[in-house]
Design a protein around this motif. Structure first.
Motif, PDB file in Angstrom:
ATOM      1  N   LYS A   2      -5.536  -4.636 -12.480  1.00  0.00           N
ATOM      2  CA  LYS A   2      -5.208  -3.218 -12.664  1.00  0.00           C
ATOM      3  C   LYS A   2      -6.416  -2.373 -12.304  1.00  0.00           C
ATOM      4  O   LYS A   2      -7.507  -2.556 -12.850  1.00  0.00           O
ATOM      5  CB  LYS A   2      -4.802  -2.994 -14.116  1.00  0.00           C
ATOM      6  N   LEU A   3      -6.210  -1.437 -11.358  1.00  0.00           N
ATOM      7  CA  LEU A   3      -7.298  -0.565 -10.924  1.00  0.00           C
ATOM      8  C   LEU A   3      -7.591   0.472 -12.003  1.00  0.00           C
ATOM      9  O   LEU A   3      -6.687   1.160 -12.471  1.00  0.00           O
ATOM     10  CB  LEU A   3      -6.914   0.125  -9.607  1.00  0.00           C
ATOM     11  N   LYS A   4      -8.843   0.548 -12.428  1.00  0.00           N
ATOM     12  CA  LYS A   4      -9.222   1.501 -13.481  1.00  0.00           C
ATOM     13  C   LYS A   4      -9.757   2.806 -12.889  1.00  0.00           C
ATOM     14  O   LYS A   4      -9.333   3.883 -13.249  1.00  0.00           O
ATOM     15  CB  LYS A   4     -10.301   0.891 -14.399  1.00  0.00           C
ATOM     16  N   ARG A   5     -10.740   2.670 -11.966  1.00  0.00           N
ATOM     17  CA  ARG A   5     -11.281   3.894 -11.365  1.00  0.00           C
ATOM     18  C   ARG A   5     -12.044   3.588 -10.079  1.00  0.00           C
ATOM     19  O   ARG A   5     -12.381   2.453  -9.785  1.00  0.00           O
ATOM     20  CB  ARG A   5     -12.206   4.622 -12.347  1.00  0.00           C
ATOM     21  N   PHE A   6     -12.295   4.681  -9.338  1.00  0.00           N
ATOM     22  CA  PHE A   6     -13.083   4.596  -8.105  1.00  0.00           C
ATOM     23  C   PHE A   6     -14.493   5.123  -8.363  1.00  0.00           C
ATOM     24  O   PHE A   6     -14.676   6.067  -9.127  1.00  0.00           O
ATOM     25  CB  PHE A   6     -12.471   5.482  -7.003  1.00  0.00           C
ATOM     26  N   SER A  46      -4.899   3.335   6.436  1.00  0.00           N
ATOM     27  CA  SER A  46      -3.875   2.309   6.672  1.00  0.00           C
ATOM     28  C   SER A  46      -4.512   0.915   6.794  1.00  0.00           C
ATOM     29  O   SER A  46      -3.968  -0.068   6.317  1.00  0.00           O
ATOM     30  CB  SER A  46      -3.022   2.667   7.895  1.00  0.00           C
ATOM     31  N   GLN A  47      -5.727   0.857   7.376  1.00  0.00           N
ATOM     32  CA  GLN A  47      -6.454  -0.432   7.438  1.00  0.00           C
ATOM     33  C   GLN A  47      -6.822  -0.913   6.023  1.00  0.00           C
ATOM     34  O   GLN A  47      -6.683  -2.091   5.700  1.00  0.00           O
ATOM     35  CB  GLN A  47      -7.741  -0.265   8.251  1.00  0.00           C
ATOM     36  N   ILE A  48      -7.300   0.023   5.210  1.00  0.00           N
ATOM     37  CA  ILE A  48      -7.705  -0.321   3.834  1.00  0.00           C
ATOM     38  C   ILE A  48      -6.504  -0.831   3.038  1.00  0.00           C
ATOM     39  O   ILE A  48      -6.592  -1.834   2.330  1.00  0.00           O
ATOM     40  CB  ILE A  48      -8.350   0.895   3.130  1.00  0.00           C
ATOM     41  N   ARG A  49      -5.368  -0.159   3.199  1.00  0.00           N
ATOM     42  CA  ARG A  49      -4.154  -0.560   2.456  1.00  0.00           C
ATOM     43  C   ARG A  49      -3.708  -1.971   2.829  1.00  0.00           C
ATOM     44  O   ARG A  49      -3.272  -2.742   1.976  1.00  0.00           O
ATOM     45  CB  ARG A  49      -3.013   0.420   2.760  1.00  0.00           C
ATOM     46  N   LYS A  50      -3.864  -2.311   4.102  1.00  0.00           N
ATOM     47  CA  LYS A  50      -3.460  -3.652   4.552  1.00  0.00           C
ATOM     48  C   LYS A  50      -4.327  -4.741   3.921  1.00  0.00           C
ATOM     49  O   LYS A  50      -3.856  -5.817   3.598  1.00  0.00           O
ATOM     50  CB  LYS A  50      -3.576  -3.744   6.084  1.00  0.00           C
ATOM     51  N   SER A  51      -5.623  -4.438   3.769  1.00  0.00           N
ATOM     52  CA  SER A  51      -6.543  -5.489   3.311  1.00  0.00           C
ATOM     53  C   SER A  51      -6.832  -5.450   1.808  1.00  0.00           C
ATOM     54  O   SER A  51      -7.393  -6.386   1.270  1.00  0.00           O
ATOM     55  CB  SER A  51      -7.861  -5.383   4.078  1.00  0.00           C
ATOM     56  N   PRO A  53      -5.038  -4.973  -1.843  1.00  0.00           N
ATOM     57  CA  PRO A  53      -3.813  -4.804  -2.649  1.00  0.00           C
ATOM     58  C   PRO A  53      -3.967  -3.814  -3.814  1.00  0.00           C
ATOM     59  O   PRO A  53      -2.964  -3.285  -4.293  1.00  0.00           O
ATOM     60  CB  PRO A  53      -3.540  -6.222  -3.178  1.00  0.00           C
ATOM     61  N   LEU A  54      -5.195  -3.584  -4.268  1.00  0.00           N
ATOM     62  CA  LEU A  54      -5.389  -2.641  -5.378  1.00  0.00           C
ATOM     63  C   LEU A  54      -5.083  -1.192  -4.976  1.00  0.00           C
ATOM     64  O   LEU A  54      -4.846  -0.338  -5.822  1.00  0.00           O
ATOM     65  CB  LEU A  54      -6.832  -2.718  -5.903  1.00  0.00           C
ATOM     66  N   ILE A  55      -5.129  -0.901  -3.673  1.00  0.00           N
ATOM     67  CA  ILE A  55      -4.848   0.460  -3.206  1.00  0.00           C
ATOM     68  C   ILE A  55      -3.343   0.591  -2.977  1.00  0.00           C
ATOM     69  O   ILE A  55      -2.814   0.225  -1.921  1.00  0.00           O
ATOM     70  CB  ILE A  55      -5.627   0.795  -1.904  1.00  0.00           C
ATOM     71  N   THR A  56      -2.663   1.111  -3.967  1.00  0.00           N
ATOM     72  CA  THR A  56      -1.210   1.296  -3.880  1.00  0.00           C
ATOM     73  C   THR A  56      -0.907   2.692  -3.328  1.00  0.00           C
ATOM     74  O   THR A  56      -1.808   3.528  -3.194  1.00  0.00           O
ATOM     75  CB  THR A  56      -0.574   1.144  -5.270  1.00  0.00           C
ATOM     76  N   ALA A  57       0.368   2.931  -3.039  1.00  0.00           N
ATOM     77  CA  ALA A  57       0.780   4.217  -2.435  1.00  0.00           C
ATOM     78  C   ALA A  57       0.334   5.405  -3.285  1.00  0.00           C
ATOM     79  O   ALA A  57      -0.073   6.455  -2.764  1.00  0.00           O
ATOM     80  CB  ALA A  57       2.302   4.227  -2.257  1.00  0.00           C
ATOM     81  N   ARG A  59      -2.252   5.793  -4.921  1.00  0.00           N
ATOM     82  CA  ARG A  59      -3.714   6.006  -4.898  1.00  0.00           C
ATOM     83  C   ARG A  59      -4.227   6.556  -3.564  1.00  0.00           C
ATOM     84  O   ARG A  59      -5.415   6.844  -3.431  1.00  0.00           O
ATOM     85  CB  ARG A  59      -4.442   4.676  -5.163  1.00  0.00           C
ATOM     86  N   ILE A  60      -3.332   6.679  -2.587  1.00  0.00           N
ATOM     87  CA  ILE A  60      -3.780   7.058  -1.236  1.00  0.00           C
ATOM     88  C   ILE A  60      -4.441   8.436  -1.219  1.00  0.00           C
ATOM     89  O   ILE A  60      -5.460   8.642  -0.557  1.00  0.00           O
ATOM     90  CB  ILE A  60      -2.595   6.995  -0.241  1.00  0.00           C
ATOM     91  N   GLY A  61      -3.878   9.370  -1.962  1.00  0.00           N
ATOM     92  CA  GLY A  61      -4.450  10.729  -2.009  1.00  0.00           C
ATOM     93  C   GLY A  61      -5.895  10.724  -2.485  1.00  0.00           C
ATOM     94  O   GLY A  61      -6.765  11.382  -1.909  1.00  0.00           O
ATOM     95  N   GLN A  62      -6.154   9.927  -3.542  1.00  0.00           N
ATOM     96  CA  GLN A  62      -7.512   9.827  -4.081  1.00  0.00           C
ATOM     97  C   GLN A  62      -8.482   9.220  -3.063  1.00  0.00           C
ATOM     98  O   GLN A  62      -9.596   9.702  -2.874  1.00  0.00           O
ATOM     99  CB  GLN A  62      -7.517   8.918  -5.324  1.00  0.00           C
ATOM    100  N   VAL A  63      -8.013   8.149  -2.405  1.00  0.00           N
ATOM    101  CA  VAL A  63      -8.862   7.470  -1.418  1.00  0.00           C
ATOM    102  C   VAL A  63      -9.205   8.419  -0.273  1.00  0.00           C
ATOM    103  O   VAL A  63     -10.346   8.479   0.190  1.00  0.00           O
ATOM    104  CB  VAL A  63      -8.174   6.188  -0.882  1.00  0.00           C
ATOM    105  N   LYS A  64      -8.204   9.195   0.155  1.00  0.00           N
ATOM    106  CA  LYS A  64      -8.443  10.134   1.254  1.00  0.00           C
ATOM    107  C   LYS A  64      -9.507  11.160   0.871  1.00  0.00           C
ATOM    108  O   LYS A  64     -10.419  11.459   1.654  1.00  0.00           O
ATOM    109  CB  LYS A  64      -7.136  10.839   1.628  1.00  0.00           C
TER     110      LYS A  64
END
Length: 415
Positions: A2-6, A46-51, A53-57, A59-64
């Motif tokens: 379970k991802l807690k934080r970035f 999209s590369q990060i999401r492929k490799s 699994p902790l980055i779910t849909a 969480r994409i906004g936060q990663v961006k």
């Protein structure tokens, strides 16, 4: 899991994921060593999401947002000029080394006067004097990124572990039969490695103070050592002209890097642990593949001994410093020389990149340190004022403060 934080890491660019697995808190990093302000963020995500699994849909906004912050940091122009902020009459005998903690809030100095001192960077105030060694304090380090412990290696054949907050000595590591001249903490801060004139390196347990392993195999003094960023391998460079790569968990020698025709002066891994660079008294720097131990390139060009070598944080550049008074910058991908840094009037003993990878700092026996542009090799600034050779110089993590340590018994803070 379970991802807690970035957590954001500016140098080198990356995002640290803090996650829970079987009730335990763990971390892993997404390195973005090739990130630039021009990188296509959608493609990268999209590369990060492929490799990962902790980055779910969700969480994409936060990663961006985090990637955009990293790109903004990378696009900032660095035209800083440094001025002398403080000159500290640090010791009663010459300095040997200087080192910052991760935040740059404090730094340490080692000296021939047998002490190590802790200083407050903002005020220049002395916080603690670490006393107890019976000879020169030569090698010093903080356990970054934590910065709560300090290791000091001495010509008295011991290494001591100290509390950075109180200056209290936790452990004295005894076992070497000759001077300790280099040391390093592993990234997890669970081990200290020491290299000695007795031809061995030793690994010590930070918690218990016990010796974990003795690394034997060199036939002359070990002058330089370095952990990789994962902490599972250690590289040692020796006056026997060879470099050894060790497996940390077993203490076993994995490779012997043979090829230099002179004493080794400096060894370092790149960030992704794939390459090792070595500098030698044979006037060359070599690049080695860590997995195979194979020599990939010999960087020639210096007319005298190579005294120091380093990678920038992202591992794209290599810099070499020589007794011939010049420094060179090479591409770590093509091994082609990018720039030759000329201007010092004596040997250059230390070289390092700023965290951004845009500047190089050199320290010389000509009593000056110099700042250079990495791409053009142009000297941007001469840091003058020391009255004797500069033994050590370093940037803080942000790259906005420099410490220089000299044979004139002083250190200077430049901001």
């Amino acid at each position: 899991m379970k991802l807690k934080r970035f957590l954001l890491r500016y140098y080198p660019p990356g995002i640290i994921l803090e996650y829970e697995k079987n009730g335990a808190l763990k971390t892993k990093s997404i390195d973005m060593l090739d990130l630039s302000p021009e990188t296509d963020t959608e493609e990268l995500i999209s590369q990060i999401r492929k490799s990962e699994p902790l980055i779910t849909a969700s969480r994409i906004g936060q990663v961006k947002l985090l990637i955009l912050r990293l790109q903004e940091k990378l696009s900032q122009q660095d035209n800083r000029r440094f001025y002398l902020f403080k000159m500290l009459r640090a010791h009663i005998l010459p300095l040997t080394n200087v080192a910052f903690n991760k935040s740059g809030s404090s730094f340490i100095t080692g000296s021939y006067d047998r002490t190590c001192k802790i200083w407050d960077t903002a005020s220049g105030e002395e916080l603690h004097t670490l006393e107890g060694h019976r000879n020169v304090v030569y090698a010093i380090a903080f356990n970054n990124p934590y910065g709560d412990k300090i290791a000091t290696g001495s010509f008295d054949k011991t290494c001591k572990l100290w509390c950075a907050e109180t200056g209290k000595c936790f452990h004295t590591f005894r076992g070497h039969t000759a001077e300790i001249v280099c040391l390093a903490f592993n990234p997890q801060s669970t081990l200290v490695a020491t290299g000695s004139m007795d031809t061995t390196a030793k690994l010590w347990d930070v918690k218990t103070g016990e010796e974990v392993a003795t690394l034997t195999g060199h036939s002359a003094e070990i002058i330089s050592l370095s952990f990789n960023t994962v902490g599972d391998q250690l590289v040692t460079g020796s006056f026997d002209h060879t470099v050894s790569l060790w497996d940390v968990s077993s203490g076993r020698r994995v490779h012997t890097l043979i090829g230099h025709r002179g004493e080794i002066s400096s060894v370092q891994f790149n960030w992704d642990c794939s390459l090792i660079i070595t500098g030698s008294m044979d006037k060359s720097c070599r690049v080695w593949e860590a997995v195979s131990g194979k020599c990939l390139a010999t960087l020639a060009g210096h007319k005298d001994e190579v005294l120091d070598v380093c990678f920038d944080y992202t591992g794209q550049f290599i810099a070499t410093a020589s007794a011939d008074g010049t420094a060179w910058v090479y591409s770590a991908a093509s091994y082609q020389s990018i720039a030759r840094l000329e201007g010092h009037e004596g040997e250059i003993s230390k070289i390092c990149f700023n965290p951004q990878g845009s500047r190089i700092l050199t320290a010389s026996v000509d009593k000056t340190a110099r700042l250079w542009d990495v791409q053009s090799g142009v000297c941007l600034q001469v840091l003058e004022g020391h009255t004797d050779e500069i033994f050590s110089s370093t940037f803080n993590y942000e790259g906005d403060t420099i410490i220089t340590g000299s044979k004139d018994n002083t250190c200077r803070i430049w901001r």
